[in-house]
Design a protein around this motif. Sequence first.
Motif: not given
Length: 56
Positions: A4-25
């Motif tokens: 569960k911890v590993v899956l939550l970490f991977l989901v969290f990192m995926g969400v962070m990556g999506m927001f990073g691509k969205w916000r970076r001009p």
Amino acid sequence: MILKVVLLFLVFMGVMGMFGKWRRPRLPRFGAGKCPDCGRHRIGKGPCPCKQNRNG
């Protein structure tokens, strides 16, 4: 529990990556490119080393 911890970490990192691509001009790189004379990649805004005086 560890799964569960590993899956939550991977989901969290995926969400962070999506927001990073969205916000970076996407800005163009000024000063980057190749020298038209020698074809070397230029780094920074200064002149290419092939255009500098090499007498000293």
